[in-house]
Design an enzyme around this catalytic site. Structure first.
Site, PDB file in Angstrom:
ATOM      1  N   ASP A 102       0.866  -1.171   0.000  1.00  0.00           N
ATOM      2  CA  ASP A 102       0.000   0.000   0.000  1.00  0.00           C
ATOM      3  C   ASP A 102       0.908   1.228   0.000  1.00  0.00           C
ATOM      4  OD1 ASP A 102      -2.244   1.717   0.517  1.00  0.00           O
ATOM      5  OD2 ASP A 102      -3.212   0.047   1.576  1.00  0.00           O
ATOM      6  N   ASP A 204      -2.919   4.748  -2.340  1.00  0.00           N
ATOM      7  CA  ASP A 204      -3.912   5.363  -1.451  1.00  0.00           C
ATOM      8  C   ASP A 204      -4.358   6.726  -1.994  1.00  0.00           C
ATOM      9  OD1 ASP A 204      -5.116   5.129   1.315  1.00  0.00           O
ATOM     10  OD2 ASP A 204      -4.090   7.048   1.560  1.00  0.00           O
ATOM     11  N   GLU A 267      -6.626   3.870  -5.649  1.00  0.00           N
ATOM     12  CA  GLU A 267      -7.849   4.151  -4.887  1.00  0.00           C
ATOM     13  C   GLU A 267      -8.385   5.503  -5.347  1.00  0.00           C
ATOM     14  OE1 GLU A 267      -9.725   4.837  -0.429  1.00  0.00           O
ATOM     15  OE2 GLU A 267      -7.678   5.441  -0.853  1.00  0.00           O
ATOM     16  N   HIS A 328     -11.264  -2.405   4.220  1.00  0.00           N
ATOM     17  CA  HIS A 328     -11.081  -2.016   5.616  1.00  0.00           C
ATOM     18  C   HIS A 328     -11.789  -0.695   5.921  1.00  0.00           C
ATOM     19  CE1 HIS A 328      -8.283   0.300   3.339  1.00  0.00           C
ATOM     20  NE2 HIS A 328      -7.974   1.035   4.393  1.00  0.00           N
ATOM     21  N   ASP A 329     -12.314  -0.032   4.905  1.00  0.00           N
ATOM     22  CA  ASP A 329     -13.015   1.235   5.118  1.00  0.00           C
ATOM     23  C   ASP A 329     -14.542   1.083   5.062  1.00  0.00           C
ATOM     24  OD1 ASP A 329     -10.592   2.686   5.234  1.00  0.00           O
ATOM     25  OD2 ASP A 329     -10.581   2.998   3.067  1.00  0.00           O
TER      26      ASP A 329
HETATM   27  C1  GLC Z   1      -7.629   5.641   2.349  1.00  0.00           C
HETATM   28  C2  GLC Z   1      -7.517   4.466   3.283  1.00  0.00           C
HETATM   29  C3  GLC Z   1      -8.102   4.846   4.601  1.00  0.00           C
HETATM   30  C4  GLC Z   1      -7.320   6.022   5.162  1.00  0.00           C
HETATM   31  C5  GLC Z   1      -7.286   7.166   4.163  1.00  0.00           C
HETATM   32  C6  GLC Z   1      -6.241   8.171   4.528  1.00  0.00           C
HETATM   33  O1  GLC Z   1      -8.942   5.957   2.036  1.00  0.00           O
HETATM   34  O2  GLC Z   1      -8.113   3.349   2.702  1.00  0.00           O
HETATM   35  O3  GLC Z   1      -8.104   3.782   5.510  1.00  0.00           O
HETATM   36  O4  GLC Z   1      -7.879   6.465   6.355  1.00  0.00           O
HETATM   37  O5  GLC Z   1      -6.946   6.726   2.878  1.00  0.00           O
HETATM   38  O6  GLC Z   1      -4.965   7.664   4.276  1.00  0.00           O
END
Ligand code: GLC
Length: 532
Positions: A102, A204, A267, A328-329
């Protein structure tokens, strides 16, 4: 359709997301670690996936559980050492799997040495590595931007008399990607891991990386409702998704390609038309911009069909689709739909055209988990309490067996287990041919064995009420998938082909019949010529 092109591994592959804190603890501190993951590789390989994506493992104060990185080229002692990482990577490859890390480029931790220097003085050489601004003319933050975690996106720094920008927590200052020195340092980070042998990265919040010049105010969101959470008060048109982000993605891609068969997944939370730009505009972008539409899609055949067709139609030439059903979100799919429909959702995910990403624990059907208030750890939940924004409920430890702490740890786990862990665990489900885990394995096996399911084209057959039917086909075979999205039996609207062969179903079946039982899904190979 011809299939002369050899597809890269990730097109027919399936990605499995491991949340390292919650996979397996090997040293009895209640938090998962790299050695723990290594111990469980047989399980991941037997599941039938192709690649593991590990949420962040880098040194971090863990304010956002690793998404606040204090050293991009190390391993947090909580998870192990760089040697443990090298061992893990070797073992992953020995299992015939790939490993994605990641990459968190938009922001670092406020404890990263770059930021510690940057905040030291206005003329520090690293000042411009982050986004510092004077107060607005009348005082207060430089603009109206809101952090995704709630509150202003600006933090006042008393010592140097300026604000710095943080799209997430104040402990996660945004890096300034308009600064070539930042780009160069981050390129070195990617090289560091590519050279160690990692097979790619999940990037990310890629769409956040560049902000509009001049940092203008974001407009108000006319559709805002308080229950959506504060970040949706504004339309993030100036703070995210700027055209220059595509140059950055293209540079990442060129670097990845220079190492051969590597994969970049981005993402990006944007509407489909805009999402498509991340495949690349002038030059190739990421291989797979995450497609999150299934996470909150209304569970009705017509709207799902319309969504799938619109997504397929929007794909640029040569772009490969992908689908996500948990992370995980996001809330757990079985919490949203219940287990019977979570099984149907598994069939949908694993029979659509495109690379699926599975999130650990969804294959066990983990559903609702109540986190007692005194055990809440997620900063998003703690900052906006009672809004239902908590992410801990999807981050609970993997239940491996019926022993103490579900075999996850010898100590009390950092988050509670799913309440039904004594029945809903890997060991119990492995021995039950009717479990959702057995269904996942069967689906993954079928997908691997079927060229049409792995790489074939998609064609909608029917979308009516609670019935969704589609075909996947190539020049060798045609596979029909029929899904009942509700709890009533449904008659299939086509003449049943008596020679069709059932490949996989949510329920055991003697014969094909022309009815789908409540919550039933099945995939069968049609006899006769494959292509339409
Ligand atoms: C992404 C991650 C999340 C995190 C955010 C800030 O959305 O998946 O868990 O809090 O980025 O890094």
């Amino acid at each position: 359709m011809t299939t002369t092109r050899k597809a890269p591994w990730w097109e027919s592959g399936v990605i499995y997301q491991v949340y390292p804190r919650s996979f397996q603890d090997s040293n009895g501190d209640g938090v998962g670690d790299l050695r723990g993951i290594e111990q469980r590789l047989d399980y991941i390989a037997a599941l039938g996936v192709d690649a593991i994506w590990l949420s962040p493992i880098f040194p971090s104060p863990m304010v956002d559980f690793g998404y606040d990185v204090a050293d991009y080229c190390g391993v947090d002692p909580l998870f192990g050492t760089l040697d443990d990482f090298d061992r893990l990577l070797k073992a992953v490859h020995a299992h015939g799997l790939r490993l994605l890390l990641d990459f968190v480029p938009n922001h670092s931790s406020d404890q990263h040495p770059w930021f510690l220097e940057s905040r030291r003085s206005r003329d520090n050489p690293k000042r411009d590595w982050y986004i510092w601004r004077d107060p607005a003319p009348g005082g207060g933050p430089p603009n109206n931007w809101i952090s995704d975690m709630g509150g202003s996106a600006w933090q006042w720094d008393e010592a140097t008399g300026q604000y710095y920008l943080h799209a997430f927590l104040k402990e996660q200052p945004d890096l300034n990607w308009r600064n070539p020195a930042v780009r160069a340092a981050m390129t070195d980070v990617l090289r560091f891991w590519f050279e160690r042998g990692v097979d790619g990265f999940r990037i990310d919040v890629l769409w956040h990386m560049i902000k509009a010049e001049g940092l203008p105010d974001n407009p108000l969101n006319p559709h805002y409702r308080a229950e959506l959470g504060e970040k949706l008060k504004l339309l993030q048109i100036h703070s995210t998704n700027q055209p220059e982000v595509h140059d950055i993605a293209a540079a990442f891609r060129a670097l990845a390609d220079s190492y051969g068969d590597r994969l970049l997944v981005g993402e990006i939370c944007l509407p489909v038309e805009t999402l498509m730009h991340y495949y690349g505009r002038e030059a190739p972008g990421v291989h797979l911009p995450f497609n999150f539409q299934l996470l909150d899609a209304p569970w009705h055949a017509q709207s799902l069909a319309a969504m799938i067709i619109a997504y397929e139609a929007a794909l640029p030439a040569g772009a490969w689709p992908n689908w996500v059903i948990g992370s995980h979100d996001a809330p757990r799919i079985a919490a949203r739909l219940g287990e019977p429909q979570a099984r149907v959702a598994a069939m949908l995910l694993l029979t659509l055209r495109g690379t699926p990403t599975l999130y650990q624990g969804d294959e066990l059907g983990i559903g609702k988990v109540e986190i007692p208030p005194d055990r809440i750890r997620d900063p998003q939940d703690l900052r906006q309490p009672g809004m239902g924004l908590g992410r801990d409920r999807s981050r609970t430890p993997m239940p491996w067996d019926g022993s103490a702490n579900a075999g996850f740890s010898t100590a009390e786990p950092w988050l509670p287990l799913n309440p039904d862990w004594q029945q809903r665990n890997v060991q119990a489900e492995q021995h039950d041919s009717g479990s959702i885990l057995s269904l996942y394995r069967e689906l993954l096996r079928c997908r691997r064995a079927s060229s049409a399911l792995a790489l074939g084209a998609f064609e909608l057959v029917a979308a009516d009420g609670d019935l969704l039917v589609y075909d996947r086909f190539d020049d060798r075979e045609r596979v029909r998938v029929a899904l009942n999205l509700a709890g009533n039996a449904i008659k299939l609207p086509f003449d049943f082909d008596p020679a069709a062969k059932l490949l996989v179903g949510t329920h055991p079946r003697e014969s094909m019949g022309d009815m789908l039982r409540p919550n039933e899904g099945m995939a069968f190979r049609l006899s006769g010529p494959a292509a339409a």
